[in-house]
Design a protein around this motif. Structure first.
Motif, short mmCIF file in Angstrom:
data_model
loop_
_atom_site.label_atom_id
_atom_site.label_comp_id
_atom_site.label_asym_id
_atom_site.label_seq_id
_atom_site.Cartn_x
_atom_site.Cartn_y
_atom_site.Cartn_z
N SER A 32 0.83 -1.21 0.00
CA SER A 32 0.00 0.00 0.00
C SER A 32 0.86 1.26 0.00
CB SER A 32 -0.91 0.04 1.23
OG SER A 32 -1.73 -1.09 1.26
N ALA A 33 1.93 1.24 0.79
CA ALA A 33 2.82 2.41 0.83
C ALA A 33 3.44 2.63 -0.54
CB ALA A 33 3.91 2.21 1.89
N ALA A 34 3.85 1.56 -1.20
CA ALA A 34 4.45 1.69 -2.54
C ALA A 34 3.42 2.21 -3.54
CB ALA A 34 5.02 0.35 -3.00
N GLU A 35 2.17 1.79 -3.38
CA GLU A 35 1.13 2.22 -4.31
C GLU A 35 0.89 3.73 -4.27
OE1 GLU A 35 -2.07 -1.12 -5.38
OE2 GLU A 35 -1.96 -0.73 -3.24
N THR A 36 1.18 4.35 -3.12
CA THR A 36 0.99 5.80 -3.04
C THR A 36 1.98 6.52 -3.96
OG1 THR A 36 2.55 6.09 -1.20
CG2 THR A 36 0.24 5.67 -0.62
N LEU A 37 2.99 5.79 -4.46
CA LEU A 37 3.98 6.40 -5.35
C LEU A 37 3.63 6.18 -6.82
CD1 LEU A 37 6.97 5.25 -3.21
CD2 LEU A 37 6.46 7.65 -3.71
N GLY A 38 2.46 5.59 -7.06
CA GLY A 38 1.99 5.47 -8.44
C GLY A 38 2.26 4.13 -9.12
N VAL A 39 2.74 3.13 -8.38
CA VAL A 39 2.85 1.79 -8.97
C VAL A 39 1.69 0.96 -8.46
CG1 VAL A 39 5.32 1.57 -9.38
CG2 VAL A 39 4.42 1.18 -7.08
N ASP A 40 1.15 0.05 -9.30
CA ASP A 40 0.06 -0.74 -8.75
C ASP A 40 0.55 -2.10 -8.27
OD1 ASP A 40 -1.19 -2.73 -11.14
OD2 ASP A 40 0.06 -1.04 -11.76
N ARG A 41 -0.20 -2.65 -7.33
CA ARG A 41 0.22 -3.87 -6.66
C ARG A 41 0.37 -5.03 -7.64
NH1 ARG A 41 -3.17 -6.02 -1.66
NH2 ARG A 41 -4.58 -6.71 -3.29
N GLU A 42 -0.55 -5.07 -8.59
CA GLU A 42 -0.52 -6.13 -9.60
C GLU A 42 0.86 -6.21 -10.27
OE1 GLU A 42 -3.46 -7.62 -11.30
OE2 GLU A 42 -2.27 -8.59 -12.85
N SER A 43 1.40 -5.05 -10.66
CA SER A 43 2.67 -5.09 -11.39
C SER A 43 3.81 -5.45 -10.45
CB SER A 43 2.93 -3.76 -12.11
OG SER A 43 3.26 -2.77 -11.18
N MET A 44 3.71 -5.05 -9.19
CA MET A 44 4.76 -5.44 -8.24
C MET A 44 4.74 -6.95 -8.02
SD MET A 44 4.77 -2.45 -5.32
CE MET A 44 3.04 -2.04 -5.22
N ILE A 45 3.53 -7.50 -7.87
CA ILE A 45 3.42 -8.94 -7.65
C ILE A 45 3.89 -9.71 -8.87
CG2 ILE A 45 1.73 -10.82 -7.31
CD1 ILE A 45 0.29 -8.93 -5.34
N ASN A 46 3.55 -9.19 -10.05
CA ASN A 46 4.03 -9.83 -11.27
C ASN A 46 5.56 -9.83 -11.35
OD1 ASN A 46 1.54 -10.56 -12.15
ND2 ASN A 46 1.31 -8.85 -13.61
N ASP A 47 6.17 -8.72 -10.92
CA ASP A 47 7.64 -8.65 -10.92
C ASP A 47 8.24 -9.68 -9.96
OD1 ASP A 47 7.65 -6.69 -12.78
OD2 ASP A 47 8.15 -5.05 -11.40
N LEU A 48 7.55 -9.90 -8.85
CA LEU A 48 8.05 -10.90 -7.90
C LEU A 48 7.94 -12.30 -8.51
CD1 LEU A 48 8.98 -11.85 -5.05
CD2 LEU A 48 6.57 -11.95 -4.41
N LEU A 49 6.77 -12.60 -9.08
CA LEU A 49 6.53 -13.95 -9.59
C LEU A 49 7.36 -14.25 -10.83
CD1 LEU A 49 2.65 -14.25 -9.09
CD2 LEU A 49 4.48 -15.07 -7.60
N SER A 50 7.69 -13.22 -11.59
CA SER A 50 8.49 -13.46 -12.80
C SER A 50 9.98 -13.51 -12.47
CB SER A 50 8.22 -12.36 -13.83
OG SER A 50 8.82 -11.15 -13.39
N GLY A 51 10.33 -13.23 -11.22
CA GLY A 51 11.74 -13.30 -10.82
C GLY A 51 12.49 -12.00 -11.06
N LYS A 52 11.78 -10.98 -11.54
CA LYS A 52 12.44 -9.71 -11.84
C LYS A 52 12.77 -8.95 -10.56
CE LYS A 52 11.43 -5.46 -14.27
NZ LYS A 52 10.23 -4.66 -14.53
N ALA A 53 11.88 -9.07 -9.56
CA ALA A 53 12.08 -8.31 -8.32
C ALA A 53 12.91 -9.10 -7.32
CB ALA A 53 10.72 -7.98 -7.71
N LYS A 54 13.62 -8.37 -6.48
CA LYS A 54 14.43 -9.02 -5.44
C LYS A 54 13.68 -9.01 -4.11
CE LYS A 54 19.11 -8.35 -7.09
NZ LYS A 54 19.07 -7.39 -8.21
N TYR A 55 14.13 -9.90 -3.23
CA TYR A 55 13.66 -9.89 -1.84
C TYR A 55 14.83 -10.28 -0.97
CZ TYR A 55 13.29 -14.85 -2.96
OH TYR A 55 13.58 -16.13 -3.37
N SER A 56 14.67 -10.17 0.32
CA SER A 56 15.79 -10.40 1.23
C SER A 56 16.38 -11.79 1.05
CB SER A 56 15.34 -10.22 2.68
OG SER A 56 16.43 -10.47 3.55
N SER A 57 17.70 -11.87 0.93
CA SER A 57 18.37 -13.14 0.64
C SER A 57 18.18 -14.16 1.78
CB SER A 57 19.86 -12.91 0.39
OG SER A 57 20.45 -12.31 1.52
#
Ligand SMILES: [Fe+2]
Ligand SMILES: [Fe+2]
Lengths: 312, 98
Positions: free
Chosen positions: A84-109
């Motif tokens: 929700s905090a990220a969405e206030t910057l104009g990105v939508d959750r759907e695209s963030m989740i897609n980036d995670l599932l496609s392996g494009k986004a990082k998360y804590s090692s």
């Protein structure tokens, strides 16, 4: 020119400790770095449910099971606050989740390491949530209002996470020989990856330098890591647990615990996708997303049906 | 990547009342297909530890707000009206309870 004037004003606001809100003017870099950081943080909460979720059905008793279930549920909530905090910057959750599932986004090692024994659940609460608390306590003072408020809410919930973990650790540490061995082995596996959670050392962390300039971070990775070590070593001593670092020693002059060299090759290997569990985590996340599809579809169908009934 | 239906779900702002007599305060936002689900999700997400005794949800797009860029001029009219405060006025010494 207009932008330069705005940038100067923006920097003055940061210097005065003002909080930046979604509709305020902000430099593109500030927005970009925040989106990158907040979405990675959100992904970490979501993926972070997997190593512990793995043990919910195998918790040794009902008390432990309720605690673990509640903790993992909290982590889902943390993910949501942060998306929700990220969405206030104009990105939508759907695209963030897609980036995670496609392996494009990082998360804590840290979440790419396996939970091999029940002791790992204690150690994760103690060390991993402990490290996260040090980090998030700082982020609760970050310059971006929605991010700082999300972290504040998170911090209020985290203390129980750490305490329930430490309770497990203390119980096992005071248990049978086999239990003591199990908890020490678990600590041996998690100690170094926990120190890596604070990110690369200051001189190798360009992102961290920029985030500090924007007052998103107010302490360096190395400072936070040191704070965590100083906080944690006495907690280990209290239950007769050791850390796998022959160089760990107290410096009377500085008042800090000095520790050995972190294996940064391992850190980068895991970040790049070659940790022990990277593939399993992503597969589990994708499966959960697919398995939940019918729920989302049903909720939507129900909402539509009700709307039609309402209109007629 | 496959598309979920989620992207069509509207966003809702969540307001919590923490105790009797307290005002509802903004807690955060969430996505939900309708008001009923929004309320239920708001309870699960923002009130797992009795943070609320009452919840409001409002569609985010229905909220109208002042814009930061003209916040200065917009709120200016209030800044020079010190006569709206009690300390602007003087009364004879020794009089109490005014
Ligand atoms: Fe969390
Ligand atoms: Fe946590």
């Amino acid at each position: 020119m207009e932008d330069e004037k705005k940038l100067a004003e923006f920097q003055t606001r940061l210097k005065n400790g003002e909080s930046i809100e979604p509709k305020d003017w902000m430099p593109e870099r500030y927005r970009k770095q925040l989106v990158r950081m907040i979405s990675q943080h959100a992904h970490s909460e979501i993926v972070g449910m997997l190593p512990e979720g793995n043990w919910i059905t195998r918790a040794p008793n009902l008390r432990r099971k309720m605690a673990l279930l509640a903790k993992v549920q909290d982590e889902a909530g943390h993910g949501l606050y942060l998306y929700s905090a990220a969405e206030t910057l104009g990105v939508d959750r759907e695209s963030m989740i897609n980036d995670l599932l496609s392996g494009k986004a990082k998360y804590s090692s840290i979440f790419n390491y396996p939970t091999l024994t029940w002791a790992d659940i204690g150690v994760i609460g103690w060390l991993v949530d402990g490290a996260a608390i040090v980090n998030q306590t700082m982020l609760a003072k970050s310059s971006y209002g929605p991010y700082s408020r999300a972290n504040l809410r998170i911090c209020r919930e985290e203390n129980f996470h750490k305490k329930q973990g430490y309770e497990i650790v203390a119980t096992l540490a005071n248990g049978t020989d086999a239990q003591r061995k199990m908890i020490q082995e678990s600590v041996n596996r998690w100690w170094w990856p926990s120190l890596m959670m604070f990110g690369p050392t200051d001189k190798d962390s360009p992102n961290s330098a920029e985030l500090t300039k924007w007052k998103v971070k107010i302490h360096s990775n190395d400072d936070l890591r040191q704070r965590f070590v100083d906080l944690t070593v006495p907690q280990a001593k209290a239950v007769n647990i050791t850390f796998p670092d022959p160089d760990l020693k107290f410096n009377e002059e500085t008042g800090h615990w000095e520790f050995g060299e972190i294996d940064w090759n391992e850190f980068y290997r895991v970040i790049k996708g070659y940790g022990p569990m990277n593939r399993e985590r992503m597969n589990a996340r994708k499966k959960a997303h697919e398995d939940g599809r019918w729920v989302r579809e049903a909720a939507e169908a129900y909402a539509k049906k009700k709307k039609v009934l309402h209109e007629n | 990547m496959t598309k979920t239906t989620e992207d069509q779900w509207p966003m809702w702002e969540v307001f919590l009342q923490s105790k009797q007599g307290a005002p509802h305060e903004h807690a955060g936002s969430l996505h939900a297909p309708d008001a009923e689900m929004a309320i239920q999700n708001a309870r699960d997400v923002y009130s797992r530890r009795n943070e609320a005794i009452s919840i409001w949800v409002v569609r985010s797009e229905d909220i109208i707000s002042t814009s930061p860029s003209d916040a200065g001029p917009f709120f200016d009219p209030a800044t020079d009206k010190i006569f709206r405060y009690p300390k602007f006025y003087s009364i004879p010494k020794g009089v109490r309870g005014v």
